[in-house]
Scaffold this motif. Structure first.
Motif, short mmCIF file in Angstrom:
data_model
loop_
_atom_site.label_atom_id
_atom_site.label_comp_id
_atom_site.label_asym_id
_atom_site.label_seq_id
_atom_site.Cartn_x
_atom_site.Cartn_y
_atom_site.Cartn_z
N VAL A 311 0.88 -1.20 0.03
CA VAL A 311 -0.06 -0.10 -0.07
C VAL A 311 0.84 1.28 0.03
CG1 VAL A 311 -1.70 1.34 1.42
CG2 VAL A 311 -1.81 -1.20 1.05
N HIS A 312 1.97 1.24 0.79
CA HIS A 312 2.84 2.27 0.69
C HIS A 312 3.51 2.53 -0.41
CE1 HIS A 312 5.82 5.07 2.66
NE2 HIS A 312 6.99 4.06 2.04
N LEU A 313 4.04 1.56 -1.29
CA LEU A 313 4.39 1.72 -2.43
C LEU A 313 3.60 2.21 -3.45
CD1 LEU A 313 6.80 -1.61 -2.85
CD2 LEU A 313 7.61 0.67 -2.64
N GLY A 314 2.45 1.56 -3.30
CA GLY A 314 1.47 2.07 -4.45
C GLY A 314 1.00 3.48 -4.32
N ALA A 315 0.92 4.04 -2.93
CA ALA A 315 0.72 5.25 -2.59
C ALA A 315 1.85 6.48 -3.12
CB ALA A 315 0.38 5.82 -1.28
N LEU A 316 3.05 5.85 -2.93
CA LEU A 316 4.43 6.62 -3.31
C LEU A 316 4.27 6.70 -4.72
CD1 LEU A 316 7.31 5.27 -1.10
CD2 LEU A 316 6.11 7.54 -1.14
N LEU A 317 4.09 5.80 -5.38
CA LEU A 317 4.40 5.99 -6.89
C LEU A 317 3.15 6.69 -7.31
CD1 LEU A 317 4.76 1.96 -7.92
CD2 LEU A 317 6.32 3.94 -8.05
N GLN A 318 1.95 6.66 -6.89
CA GLN A 318 0.76 7.52 -7.45
C GLN A 318 1.07 9.00 -7.03
OE1 GLN A 318 -2.41 6.01 -8.38
NE2 GLN A 318 -2.32 8.12 -9.24
N ARG A 319 1.47 8.90 -6.09
CA ARG A 319 1.65 10.68 -5.51
C ARG A 319 2.91 11.40 -6.57
NH1 ARG A 319 2.31 9.67 -0.46
NH2 ARG A 319 4.32 9.87 -0.04
N HIS A 320 4.08 10.64 -6.84
CA HIS A 320 5.25 11.19 -7.55
C HIS A 320 5.28 10.93 -8.92
CE1 HIS A 320 6.80 12.48 -3.75
NE2 HIS A 320 6.84 11.00 -3.36
N ALA A 321 4.12 10.18 -9.54
CA ALA A 321 4.05 10.17 -10.99
C ALA A 321 3.36 11.38 -11.40
CB ALA A 321 3.27 9.10 -11.21
N ARG A 322 3.50 11.52 -12.90
CA ARG A 322 2.73 12.69 -13.25
C ARG A 322 1.16 12.76 -13.46
NH1 ARG A 322 4.95 12.97 -19.29
NH2 ARG A 322 3.94 11.04 -19.30
N SER A 323 0.68 13.72 -13.51
CA SER A 323 -0.72 13.63 -13.34
C SER A 323 -1.69 12.88 -14.57
CB SER A 323 -1.42 14.99 -13.40
OG SER A 323 -1.25 15.85 -14.48
N VAL A 324 -0.82 13.05 -15.67
CA VAL A 324 -1.60 12.17 -16.72
C VAL A 324 -1.14 10.79 -16.82
CG1 VAL A 324 -1.41 14.06 -18.15
CG2 VAL A 324 0.45 12.47 -18.26
N ASP A 325 -0.29 10.32 -15.94
CA ASP A 325 0.24 8.68 -15.78
C ASP A 325 -0.59 8.01 -15.27
OD1 ASP A 325 2.35 9.83 -17.07
OD2 ASP A 325 3.69 9.93 -15.14
N LEU A 326 -0.88 6.55 -15.61
CA LEU A 326 -1.60 5.61 -14.98
C LEU A 326 -0.67 4.73 -14.05
CD1 LEU A 326 -4.51 3.85 -14.66
CD2 LEU A 326 -3.32 2.45 -16.15
N VAL A 327 -1.02 4.52 -12.86
CA VAL A 327 -0.19 3.63 -11.87
C VAL A 327 -1.25 2.60 -11.70
CG1 VAL A 327 1.01 3.40 -9.82
CG2 VAL A 327 1.13 5.76 -10.98
N ALA A 328 -0.92 1.25 -11.67
CA ALA A 328 -1.48 0.26 -11.53
C ALA A 328 -0.66 -0.81 -10.87
CB ALA A 328 -2.25 -0.54 -12.75
N ARG A 329 -1.46 -1.86 -10.01
CA ARG A 329 -0.72 -2.92 -9.35
C ARG A 329 -0.86 -4.05 -10.49
NH1 ARG A 329 -2.54 -6.57 -4.08
NH2 ARG A 329 -0.46 -7.83 -3.93
N PHE A 330 0.18 -4.40 -10.95
CA PHE A 330 0.16 -5.69 -11.75
C PHE A 330 -0.07 -6.92 -11.33
CE2 PHE A 330 1.72 -6.53 -16.45
CZ PHE A 330 0.71 -5.76 -17.03
N GLY A 331 0.16 -7.23 -10.14
CA GLY A 331 0.34 -8.54 -9.58
C GLY A 331 1.41 -8.65 -8.59
N GLY A 332 1.00 -9.39 -7.41
CA GLY A 332 2.27 -9.56 -6.35
C GLY A 332 2.64 -8.23 -5.97
N GLU A 333 4.11 -8.27 -5.97
CA GLU A 333 4.89 -6.91 -5.70
C GLU A 333 5.09 -5.92 -6.73
OE1 GLU A 333 8.03 -10.24 -5.60
OE2 GLU A 333 5.85 -9.99 -5.01
N GLU A 334 4.46 -6.34 -8.08
CA GLU A 334 4.95 -5.77 -8.96
C GLU A 334 3.78 -4.55 -9.45
OE1 GLU A 334 7.16 -7.39 -12.95
OE2 GLU A 334 5.06 -7.84 -12.99
N PHE A 335 4.53 -3.38 -10.18
CA PHE A 335 3.63 -2.47 -10.32
C PHE A 335 3.86 -1.92 -11.79
CE2 PHE A 335 3.89 -2.09 -5.84
CZ PHE A 335 2.57 -1.95 -5.41
N VAL A 336 2.73 -1.36 -12.44
CA VAL A 336 3.17 -0.73 -13.96
C VAL A 336 2.65 0.59 -13.86
CG1 VAL A 336 0.94 -1.59 -14.65
CG2 VAL A 336 2.85 -1.45 -16.39
N LEU A 337 3.26 1.40 -14.56
CA LEU A 337 3.20 2.81 -15.07
C LEU A 337 3.01 2.91 -16.51
CD1 LEU A 337 4.88 2.89 -11.98
CD2 LEU A 337 4.65 5.32 -12.64
#
Length: 413
Positions: A311-337
């Motif tokens: 949850v912490h990682l997801g929030a960090l990625l969401q907060r520091h990505a660009r406003s137009v970017d999509l941050v998603a959880r891809f599965g397990g401990e992997e995320f995709v932007l």
């Protein structure tokens, strides 16, 4: 005449009762019959919304508001039908005074369903105006047109404001098509009441009459009111159903743990970006982000802490990505932007910034901190490439980052 029997036992209706009911029906004029039908339909609508709310089959708070709206409509029809023998203050004065309550509750339920502003101040204003106009009319013996005009104008105001809320908030909550149908129905009702007020002021002898009088204007009014009132409840039911479908669709595209979009949502956007690149040549980048040594976190800290770390990682990625970017959880401990309109240099800058932010912001666990890091694989979309091929390239870059010591960014051409 023989009685009607139920089974082998008690009579349901005998000749006397049938003749009495037939006499009552024969004594009603066309306007009173239409009012009776409206009363029964609104009572049925109130029962259906109430049953749905009790069974949790529909949104509870809006449904109870619509129970109240239908209940007010029943009360208005009942007072107009049954109050004539008591006095015009009941059949006309009180019924006109409480009529706007039906449309206030209708609007409140809609605003809650559509997540619009409740507008309690406006509703209070309508209530105060209705009560004051009603009391003045009764105490001063105002003519019929007074009650018809003020009540119709207040009804129209509430309906117009309801239609405005549906047009503003409906497309997002129930879909554009359903919002247009519902708004058009509400506007139709508003125009009906505006027309009634206008006719009462300009042609009082023909139009400012008790609604139970079988005049041509009243018969048209009651017929249209019957049809539009039925349509309102049908469209409300459709709106509730469509809202539920949209919520289920949204939940199916959302990760339950982090609240981020899930792989399905990411795949849909990725296909859209590939199509946009093919048609318009718009560049984009894909980042695969994987938490380093995450199994060690689960083994040493427990799965509850592991979930908090995700949850912490997801929030960090969401907060520091660009406003137009999509941050998603891809599965397990992997995320995709997914980074639209992004070239090679910008993609690497974004990836490096995200890696650094994760390193600099550990997970706080009471008085201690849990350091985290991520490895990032970067790939740019290529013309004519499939989503699977692009993911393979980004995955190769990610594993190269893992093999070269983790906590780093790698690019795959």
């Amino acid at each position: 005449m023989a009685p009607l029997w139920r089974g082998a036992g008690k009579p349901v209706l005998g000749a006397v009762e049938l003749r009495r009911y037939a006499g009552v029906m024969a004594s009603l004029n066309a306007a009173e019959l239409l009012m009776g039908v409206i009363l029964l339909l609104q009572a049925l609508a109130a029962a259906m919304w109430g049953l749905g709310a009790r069974m949790k089959a529909v949104p509870t708070v809006p449904a109870w508001h619509w129970v109240g709206a239908a209940g007010f409509a029943v009360a208005v029809m009942a007072l107009s039908l049954l109050g004539r023998g008591v006095g015009s203050w009941l059949s006309h004065g009180l019924s006109n005074m409480i009529a706007p309550g039906s449309f206030i509750l209708l609007r409140l339920g809609l605003n809650i369903l559509l997540r619009a502003e409740r507008a309690d101040g406006e509703h209070l204003m309508v209530i105060v105006v209705a009560v004051c106009c009603g009391l003045v009319g009764v105490s001063q013996g105002a003519p019929w047109l007074w009650g018809v005009a003020y009540s119709s104008l207040l009804n129209a105001y509430c309906l117009l404001r309801s239609a405005q809320a549906v047009q503003a908030h409906g497309p997002l909550e129930i879909g554009r098509g359903a919002a247009q149908v519902l708004a058009a129905t509400l506007l139709g009702l508003a125009l009906l009441f505006l027309s009634r007020a206008l006719l009462a002021l300009t042609l009082p002898q023909q139009s400012a009459r008790p609604i139970s009088d079988p005049t041509e204007a009243n018969l048209i009014l009651l017929t249209v009111l019957l049809l539009l009132g039925l349509l309102v409840h049908l469209v409300l039911g459709m709106a509730v159903t469509l809202r539920l479908v949209r919520r289920l669709h949204e939940l199916s595209r959302r990760d339950a743990l982090t609240g981020l979009p899930n792989r399905r949502a990411a795949d849909e956007l990725l296909d859209g970006l590939l199509a946009r690149q093919r048609d318009l040549g718009s560049p984009f980048a894909l980042l695969l982000v994987d938490a380093d040594h995450f199994k060690r976190v689960n083994d040493s800290q427990g799965h509850a802490i592991g979930d908090r770390a995700l949850v912490h990682l997801g929030a960090l990625l969401q907060r520091h990505a660009r406003s137009v970017d999509l941050v998603a959880r891809f599965g397990g401990e992997e995320f995709v932007l997914l980074l639209p309109d992004c070239d090679h240099d910008t993609a690497l800058q974004v990836a490096e910034r995200l890696r650094q932010e994760v390193q600099d912001e550990p997970l706080r666990l009471g008085g201690r901190k849990l350091a985290l890091s991520v490895s990032v694989g970067v790939a740019l979309g290529q013309a004519g490439e499939s989503s699977a091929a692009l993911l393979v390239r980004a995955d190769r870059a990610l594993y190269r980052a893992k093999n070269r010591g983790r906590n780093r960014v790698e690019f795959e051409a």
